[in-house]
Every structure is written in structure tokens, then in C-alpha cells.
Enzyme design. Structure first.
Site, PDB file in Angstrom:
ATOM      1  N   ARG A 199      -9.118   0.157   3.815  1.00 44.83           N
ATOM      2  CA  ARG A 199      -8.235   1.135   3.175  1.00 44.83           C
ATOM      3  C   ARG A 199      -6.899   0.493   2.796  1.00 44.83           C
ATOM      4  O   ARG A 199      -6.234   0.945   1.869  1.00 44.83           O
ATOM      5  CB  ARG A 199      -7.917   2.284   4.155  1.00 44.83           C
ATOM      6  CG  ARG A 199      -9.008   3.301   4.331  1.00 44.83           C
ATOM      7  CD  ARG A 199      -8.506   4.444   5.187  1.00 44.83           C
ATOM      8  NE  ARG A 199      -7.163   4.797   4.752  1.00 44.83           N
ATOM      9  CZ  ARG A 199      -6.231   5.340   5.520  1.00 44.83           C
ATOM     10  NH1 ARG A 199      -6.475   5.598   6.771  1.00 44.83           N
ATOM     11  NH2 ARG A 199      -5.046   5.632   5.027  1.00 44.83           N
ATOM     12  N   ASP A 241       3.954   0.212  12.082  1.00 41.03           N
ATOM     13  CA  ASP A 241       2.716  -0.248  11.450  1.00 41.03           C
ATOM     14  C   ASP A 241       2.381  -1.702  11.794  1.00 41.03           C
ATOM     15  O   ASP A 241       1.317  -2.198  11.403  1.00 41.03           O
ATOM     16  CB  ASP A 241       2.785  -0.054   9.926  1.00 41.03           C
ATOM     17  CG  ASP A 241       2.820   1.427   9.551  1.00 41.03           C
ATOM     18  OD1 ASP A 241       2.483   2.259  10.404  1.00 41.03           O
ATOM     19  OD2 ASP A 241       3.202   1.746   8.408  1.00 41.03           O
ATOM     20  N   GLN A 299       8.248  19.118   8.105  1.00 38.31           N
ATOM     21  CA  GLN A 299       9.512  18.703   7.472  1.00 38.31           C
ATOM     22  C   GLN A 299       9.396  18.712   5.947  1.00 38.31           C
ATOM     23  O   GLN A 299      10.341  19.069   5.251  1.00 38.31           O
ATOM     24  CB  GLN A 299       9.906  17.295   7.941  1.00 38.31           C
ATOM     25  CG  GLN A 299      10.251  17.214   9.410  1.00 38.31           C
ATOM     26  CD  GLN A 299      11.499  18.016   9.766  1.00 38.31           C
ATOM     27  OE1 GLN A 299      12.542  17.881   9.159  1.00 38.31           O
ATOM     28  NE2 GLN A 299      11.365  18.885  10.740  1.00 38.31           N
ATOM     29  N   ARG A 344      -0.079  14.849  13.205  1.00 39.52           N
ATOM     30  CA  ARG A 344       0.684  14.367  12.043  1.00 39.52           C
ATOM     31  C   ARG A 344       1.094  15.570  11.192  1.00 39.52           C
ATOM     32  O   ARG A 344       0.520  15.840  10.145  1.00 39.52           O
ATOM     33  CB  ARG A 344      -0.135  13.340  11.245  1.00 39.52           C
ATOM     34  CG  ARG A 344      -0.433  12.098  12.058  1.00 39.52           C
ATOM     35  CD  ARG A 344      -1.129  11.022  11.273  1.00 39.52           C
ATOM     36  NE  ARG A 344      -0.255  10.402  10.287  1.00 39.52           N
ATOM     37  CZ  ARG A 344      -0.626   9.383   9.523  1.00 39.52           C
ATOM     38  NH1 ARG A 344      -1.832   8.882   9.638  1.00 39.52           N
ATOM     39  NH2 ARG A 344       0.205   8.855   8.646  1.00 39.52           N
ATOM     40  N   LYS A 397       0.831  -1.215   0.000  1.00 38.07           N
ATOM     41  CA  LYS A 397       0.000   0.000   0.000  1.00 38.07           C
ATOM     42  C   LYS A 397       0.860   1.258   0.000  1.00 38.07           C
ATOM     43  O   LYS A 397       0.646   2.174  -0.787  1.00 38.07           O
ATOM     44  CB  LYS A 397      -0.906   0.008   1.241  1.00 38.07           C
ATOM     45  CG  LYS A 397      -1.608   1.345   1.464  1.00 38.07           C
ATOM     46  CD  LYS A 397      -2.362   1.424   2.776  1.00 38.07           C
ATOM     47  CE  LYS A 397      -1.567   1.938   3.929  1.00 38.07           C
ATOM     48  NZ  LYS A 397      -1.654   3.342   4.283  1.00 38.07           N
ATOM     49  N   ASN A 398       1.827   1.299   0.914  1.00 35.85           N
ATOM     50  CA  ASN A 398       2.559   2.557   1.072  1.00 35.85           C
ATOM     51  C   ASN A 398       3.524   2.831  -0.079  1.00 35.85           C
ATOM     52  O   ASN A 398       3.956   3.967  -0.262  1.00 35.85           O
ATOM     53  CB  ASN A 398       3.264   2.601   2.434  1.00 35.85           C
ATOM     54  CG  ASN A 398       2.244   2.794   3.558  1.00 35.85           C
ATOM     55  OD1 ASN A 398       1.111   3.226   3.305  1.00 35.85           O
ATOM     56  ND2 ASN A 398       2.619   2.472   4.782  1.00 35.85           N
ATOM     57  N   CYS A 412      -5.410   8.117   8.598  1.00 32.14           N
ATOM     58  CA  CYS A 412      -5.504   7.577   9.955  1.00 32.14           C
ATOM     59  C   CYS A 412      -5.115   8.641  10.969  1.00 32.14           C
ATOM     60  O   CYS A 412      -4.160   9.383  10.781  1.00 32.14           O
ATOM     61  CB  CYS A 412      -4.578   6.375  10.111  1.00 32.14           C
ATOM     62  SG  CYS A 412      -5.282   4.881   9.418  1.00 32.14           S
ATOM     63  N   ARG A 437      -4.014  10.174   3.950  1.00 30.56           N
ATOM     64  CA  ARG A 437      -2.811  10.867   4.374  1.00 30.56           C
ATOM     65  C   ARG A 437      -1.834  11.064   3.206  1.00 30.56           C
ATOM     66  O   ARG A 437      -1.233  12.118   3.042  1.00 30.56           O
ATOM     67  CB  ARG A 437      -2.159  10.013   5.480  1.00 30.56           C
ATOM     68  CG  ARG A 437      -0.840  10.511   5.959  1.00 30.56           C
ATOM     69  CD  ARG A 437      -0.993  11.670   6.908  1.00 30.56           C
ATOM     70  NE  ARG A 437       0.300  12.154   7.361  1.00 30.56           N
ATOM     71  CZ  ARG A 437       0.486  13.338   7.906  1.00 30.56           C
ATOM     72  NH1 ARG A 437      -0.526  14.150   8.067  1.00 30.56           N
ATOM     73  NH2 ARG A 437       1.674  13.717   8.305  1.00 30.56           N
TER      74      ARG A 437
HETATM   75  C1  EPZ Z   1       4.401   6.710   6.758  1.00 28.14           C
HETATM   76  O1  EPZ Z   1       3.703   7.825   7.279  1.00 28.14           O
HETATM   77  C2  EPZ Z   1       3.378   5.616   6.576  1.00 28.14           C
HETATM   78  N1  EPZ Z   1       2.361   6.089   5.655  1.00 28.14           N
HETATM   79  C3  EPZ Z   1       2.754   5.245   7.911  1.00 28.14           C
HETATM   80  O2  EPZ Z   1       1.950   4.096   7.690  1.00 28.14           O
HETATM   81  C4  EPZ Z   1       3.857   4.855   8.907  1.00 28.14           C
HETATM   82  O3  EPZ Z   1       3.296   4.687  10.185  1.00 28.14           O
HETATM   83  C5  EPZ Z   1       4.924   5.943   8.971  1.00 28.14           C
HETATM   84  O4  EPZ Z   1       5.421   6.267   7.641  1.00 28.14           O
HETATM   85  C6  EPZ Z   1       6.133   5.554   9.810  1.00 28.14           C
HETATM   86  O5  EPZ Z   1       6.705   4.374   9.289  1.00 28.14           O
HETATM   87  C7  EPZ Z   1       2.602   6.051   4.348  1.00 28.14           C
HETATM   88  O6  EPZ Z   1       3.641   5.611   3.889  1.00 28.14           O
HETATM   89  C8  EPZ Z   1       1.524   6.531   3.459  1.00 28.14           C
HETATM   90  P1  EPZ Z   1       6.647   9.841   8.903  1.00 28.14           P
HETATM   91  P2  EPZ Z   1       4.388   9.246   7.293  1.00 28.14           P
HETATM   92  O7  EPZ Z   1       6.726  11.123   8.162  1.00 28.14           O
HETATM   93  O8  EPZ Z   1       5.301   9.340   6.132  1.00 28.14           O
HETATM   94  C9  EPZ Z   1       6.902  13.027  12.509  1.00 28.14           C
HETATM   95  C10 EPZ Z   1       0.023   2.766   7.797  1.00 28.14           C
HETATM   96  O9  EPZ Z   1      -0.521   2.241   8.789  1.00 28.14           O
HETATM   97  N2  EPZ Z   1       6.855  14.058  11.443  1.00 28.14           N
HETATM   98  O10 EPZ Z   1       7.738   8.838   8.725  1.00 28.14           O
HETATM   99  O11 EPZ Z   1       3.329  10.267   7.412  1.00 28.14           O
HETATM  100  C11 EPZ Z   1       5.584  12.298  12.637  1.00 28.14           C
HETATM  101  O12 EPZ Z   1       4.668  13.024  13.436  1.00 28.14           O
HETATM  102  C12 EPZ Z   1       0.536   4.189   7.860  1.00 28.14           C
HETATM  103  O13 EPZ Z   1       0.166   2.188   6.722  1.00 28.14           O
HETATM  104  C13 EPZ Z   1       6.996  15.378  11.782  1.00 28.14           C
HETATM  105  O14 EPZ Z   1       7.137  15.736  12.965  1.00 28.14           O
HETATM  106  O15 EPZ Z   1       5.246   9.151   8.623  1.00 28.14           O
HETATM  107  C14 EPZ Z   1       6.013  10.966  13.219  1.00 28.14           C
HETATM  108  O16 EPZ Z   1       6.138  11.105  14.599  1.00 28.14           O
HETATM  109  C15 EPZ Z   1       0.057   4.925   9.034  1.00 28.14           C
HETATM  110  N3  EPZ Z   1       6.952  16.310  10.786  1.00 28.14           N
HETATM  111  C16 EPZ Z   1       7.405  10.754  12.600  1.00 28.14           C
HETATM  112  O17 EPZ Z   1       7.827  12.026  12.137  1.00 28.14           O
HETATM  113  C17 EPZ Z   1       6.792  15.972   9.490  1.00 28.14           C
HETATM  114  O18 EPZ Z   1       6.780  16.866   8.618  1.00 28.14           O
HETATM  115  C18 EPZ Z   1       7.455   9.786  11.423  1.00 28.14           C
HETATM  116  O19 EPZ Z   1       6.483  10.165  10.464  1.00 28.14           O
HETATM  117  C19 EPZ Z   1       6.659  14.614   9.144  1.00 28.14           C
HETATM  118  C20 EPZ Z   1       6.686  13.670  10.150  1.00 28.14           C
END
Ligand code: EPZ
Length: 431
Positions: A400, A308, A126, A122, A22-23, A117, A93
Site C-alpha cells: 500500500r 510512522d 476533529q 481512529r 505517499k501521504n 491501517c 484511511r
Molecule cells: C496521518 O494520519 C498519516 N496518514 C498517518 O500515517 C500518521 O501515522 C498520522 O498522520 C500521524 O502522523 C496519512 O497522512 C494518510 P492524525 P491521520 O489525525 O491524519 C487522533 C502511515 O503509516 N485524532 O494526525 O489519520 C488520532 O486518533 C499512516 O503512513 C482524533 O482523536 O492522523 C491520533 O491519536 C498511518 N480525532 C492523533 O489524533 C480526529 O478527528 C493523530 O492523528 C483525528 C485524529
């Protein structure tokens, strides 16, 4: 309203074939926006998030054709707008990948802030900081991000990410693929779908190096050619079925996977007492007649244990002897589903980022809801181990991200069905 009804107590046995990730799909489909010719994308999971992103692209002018269940043809040449402001964008998302892709194509983008989700804050700070480094300015108004390059075309720069963020890494790769000069992303994410996107971009003629390490270098190109590309298998879907096999003390072979992507999951299952055998593109989890015991898990960016899979493992660990401690190290608030497990009499307490599970007492069936996608998968696993009949609501979250989840669990011997409930809970018919 649709629900799942699960009669627990049956061990899972047999084979399950894992779908495309999916991702990866939700990044690679928007990446086609950057392409100058039509593309064919194979091994796409048939899930509602994919349908949604395909529909959004279609509304922007792309010709999106489903060739079969797992193949999409996308012709991006008639995309006429840099704006993605339809309400559909709020439905997921990953719609934030439209920012990177549209910036790469048009040098500007206007995209509604993403939904998806909900497990705590979120932010996308960054992502925006990275785009700014590439020469963009943005403003947020009416719930949308309006962003443009000061000079029409983005300019390569070195960007250090404050947080290891999957979404930021992918968005910057998209924005930089056609930027002027060299972009270097330091402290970037190494998830398999980051590497998959790099491979896709490179197959179209992009110049992306280092994906899978913590520094990615992208030299912008002017033209990307159409290709046929097959998406990697879904590491998290595989981890979900592996956890379910352990929870029910079954024996299953998980096929169409890359075992290396599952190292952290395999290690934990071995630690609690499962027998794991790896093949080229499959893994067998055997928990038959075993006493499984506790473990501690700290979620981390790849190659650490994936956040995840955290809810699914918590559900599974309720069946294992001893006290397990989980440290959710990626998201601030990914324990909302634990209230639901407690309704099934799970002995779990939460203290900040820690969840403490007193395992070994069978769960009891109860009406529960999916509070998000992976939480929903955890409810299925809990229900498979519980005494009695569990009804799971809010299953749209599960659908989803999991293709044919009912059919796949049924094929493994689970007693699970999807029901349609009309208006009130007392009128239910099988669909
Ligand atoms: C991806 O989300 C995945 N989604 C998520 O999977 C997964 O949980 C996550 O990566 C972590 O592995 C997709 O790929 C579509 P991050 P993403 O940016 O990219 C903080 C599922 O269940 N952060 O790596 O949105 C954030 O709050 C989903 O399939 C900032 O602070 O996650 C988190 O604490 C849910 N500022 C950490 O970084 C930002 O601008 C990691 O988030 C971006 C992120």
C-alpha cells in the site's frame, strides 16, 4: 496469496532512490477535485493507495491518465457527484480527504467512513468539528458521513484543533480553499505533507499562508487554475531504509530526499552510533563495523520523531546493545506487531504506551505477518537481521505504501523475494 521470503544476515550497501511521499500524494490527488482545469502531478509513488484514490476519482467522473510510472494527468472538470460511496473508499484511511475536497467544490459531500491501517481507534471527530465551524451540518448513517453547508458555500472561521491532527489540518485546508472569507486553523499539524499540500493549492492560485507553523490562514478564492506539480520525497520511506542500513550494519546512500525532513531520524541514528553524512538531496548512513547502542524515542507530531517510523526503529533497536524505551505518543495502540517480533525471539515488553526493548541478541527467523503498513516494514528489517529464512505474509499492507520494495532492497544486496503461494503453504512459486 503473496509473501516475502527473506534470508537474513546480509549488510545493506549501495544507493536507494526514494519515491514521492505517499501521504502527500493521497492528499494532493483528491485536492485536484477543487481545481477548475486539468492538472499534471509528478513524482507520484507507484503504490496501491495511489491506484485506489485514482480509481475512486475516475468513478466520480474525473479523467485520470497515467502518463508514466510517476506522473498522473487528472482532469476534474467532469466530476458529476458529491458522493463517494463505492466500497473502494473503505480500502484506505485517506479517503476522508474526499470530504474536504468535495465540500470545497460542491458545498456538500457524502463519503463512506474510511478504512486503512488499523492500530486502535481512529476517530474523525476533529475533522467534523472543523467542518461544522465552517458552517456545515452532518449526519452519519449506513456507514457514510453525509455533510453539507447550511448556506451552499462554506464560510471562513477560526478553528482551534483540540489535537494536533494531520488529517484534520489537511481536510480543513481543502474545505477552506474556496470558502467565503478567511479561515484560520490554530494548533495545526506541521508535517512536510501539510506544507506540500499548501504549496500545491497556492500554485493553483489559492491563498494559504503559514503552513509549517502551528497557525495556517486560508483566504478562499473562486477559481483554481491547472498546474504541473511535483510531490515531495517520502520522509518515512527514507527513514525505513536508513533504519534498515543501521540494523544490518551496512552503508547506504538514500537519494532524492529533503534532509531537513529527516532531522529527528538522523539525530536518533547518530545517537546510537551511526555515522551520517548529509548532502543537498541525499543522506549517507554508515553503520559498518560499529557497535550500536540503545536509545529512547518518544513519537511526536512533526518536527518530533514520526510515529510512522516507530515500528521500523523498534525492529532495528533489537540489534543494538542495551535497553531502549519507546513512548508511542501519537496512536493508542500501535504495538500490535510486537507479537510478531516476539515470534522471532525479540526481547520486547509493552506497558501501555511504552515498549521496552532488551537489545543485542540476534533475532531468529520465523513465519510472521504484517499487521499494518509500517509494521510490515519493521518485519522486513527484523528479517534482514535474523538468522535463517523469514516468511512474511499479509504483504498487501506493505505494498500500500512502499514502491518496489523488493527491488529496492535487492539492489542494496538484501536476499528478499516475493513469492506467490497457491492455496497451501507447500506450493510456492517465485513471481
Ligand atoms: C496521518 O494520519 C498519516 N496518514 C498517518 O500515517 C500518521 O501515522 C498520522 O498522520 C500521524 O502522523 C496519512 O497522512 C494518510 P492524525 P491521520 O489525525 O491524519 C487522533 C502511515 O503509516 N485524532 O494526525 O489519520 C488520532 O486518533 C499512516 O503512513 C482524533 O482523536 O492522523 C491520533 O491519536 C498511518 N480525532 C492523533 O489524533 C480526529 O478527528 C493523530 O492523528 C483525528 C485524529
Amino acid at each position: 496469496m503473496n509473501k516475502f521470503v527473506v534470508n537474513g544476515g546480509k549488510a545493506l550497501n549501495g544507493e536507494v532512490v526514494i519515491s514521492g511521499a505517499k501521504n502527500a500524494a493521497v492528499a494532493i490527488i483528491p485536492a485536484v477535485i477543487l481545481c477548475d482545469e486539468p492538472c499534471r502531478i509528478e513524482n507520484i509513488p507507484n503504490i496501491s493507495d495511489v491506484t485506489l484514490i485514482g480509481t475512486i476519482l475516475h468513478e466520480m467522473g474525473a479523467v485520470v491518465k497515467r502518463v508514466n510510472k510517476s506522473t498522473l494527468d487528472i482532469d476534474p472538470r467532469r466530476i458529476f457527484t458529491h458522493e463517494a460511496t463505492t466500497d473502494l473508499v473503505r480500502g484506505m484511511r485517506a479517503s476522508y480527504y474526499l470530504l474536504g475536497a468535495l465540500l470545497g467544490k460542491f458545498g456538500k459531500a457524502k463519503v463512506l467512513l474510511p478504512g486503512g491501517c488499523n492500530f486502535g481507534v481512529r476517530p474523525i471527530d476533529q475533522h467534523l468539528k472543523g467542518f461544522e465551524a465552517l458552517g456545515c451540518v452532518h449526519e452519519i448513517s449506513d456507514g457514510a458521513v453525509d455533510i453539507r453547508s447550511r448556506e451552499g458555500r462554506l464560510k471562513g472561521r477560526t478553528i482551534y484543533l483540540d489535537i494536533v491532527s494531520v488529517g484534520t489540518t489537511i481536510n480543513l485546508m481543502l474545505a477552506a480553499a474556496k470558502a467565503e472569507g478567511l479561515t484560520v486553523i490554530e494548533n495545526c499539524a506541521k508535517e512536510p505533507h501539510v506544507v506540500d499540500l499548501a504549496n500545491f493549492l497556492n500554485s493553483m492560485g489559492a491563498d494559504v499562508r503559514g503552513a509549517g507553523t502551528d497557525v495556517i490562514k486560508i483566504r478562499g478564492v473562486n477559481y483554481l487554475k491547472g498546474v504541473t506539480y511535483s510531490i515531495i520525497p517520502d520522509q518515512i520511506e527514507a527513514g525505513t531504509y536508513m533504519a534498515a542500513a543501521a540494523a544490518t550494519r551496512g552503508c547506504i546512500t538514500v537519494k532524492n530526499i529533503t534532509p531537513k525532513h529527516l532531522d529527528s531520524i538522523t539525530a536518533k541514528l547518530r545517537e546510537i552510533g551511526c555515522d551520517i553524512e548529509e548532502f543537498d538531496e541525499a543522506v549517507r548512513v554508515d553503520a559498518r563495523n560499529r557497535t550500536l547502542t540503545r536509545c529512547n524515542i518518544k513519537t511526536m507530531p512533526h518536527p518530533g520523531f514520526p510515529t510512522d517510523c516507530q515500528p521500523q526503529f523498534v525492529a532495528m533497536l533489537t540489534s543494538c546493545n542495551g535497553t531502549s524505551i519507546i513512548n508511542e505518543n501519537v496512536w493508542d495502540n500501535r504495538y500490535q506487531y510486537i507479537n510478531e517480533l516476539q515470534r522471532m525471539d525479540a526481547k520486547i515488553s509493552v506497558e501501555g504506551r511504552l515498549a521496552i526493548i532488551e537489545g543485542g541478541t540476534p533475532l531468529k527467523a520465523a513465519p510472521v505477518k504484517a499487521t499494518d503498513l509500517r509494521a510490515g516494514a519493521a518485519m522486513i528489517i527484523a528479517a534482514l537481521t535474523a538468522n535463517g529464512t523469514t516468511v512474511i505474509s499479509n504483504i498487501q499492507y506493505i505494498e500500500r505504501g512502499y514502491e518496489e520494495v523488493v527491488e529496492k532492497f535487492q539492489a542494496l544486496g538484501a536476499d528478499i523475494k516475493r513469492i506467490y503461494v497457491k492455496d497451501s503453504d507447500d506450493f510456492a512459486e517465485s513471481v
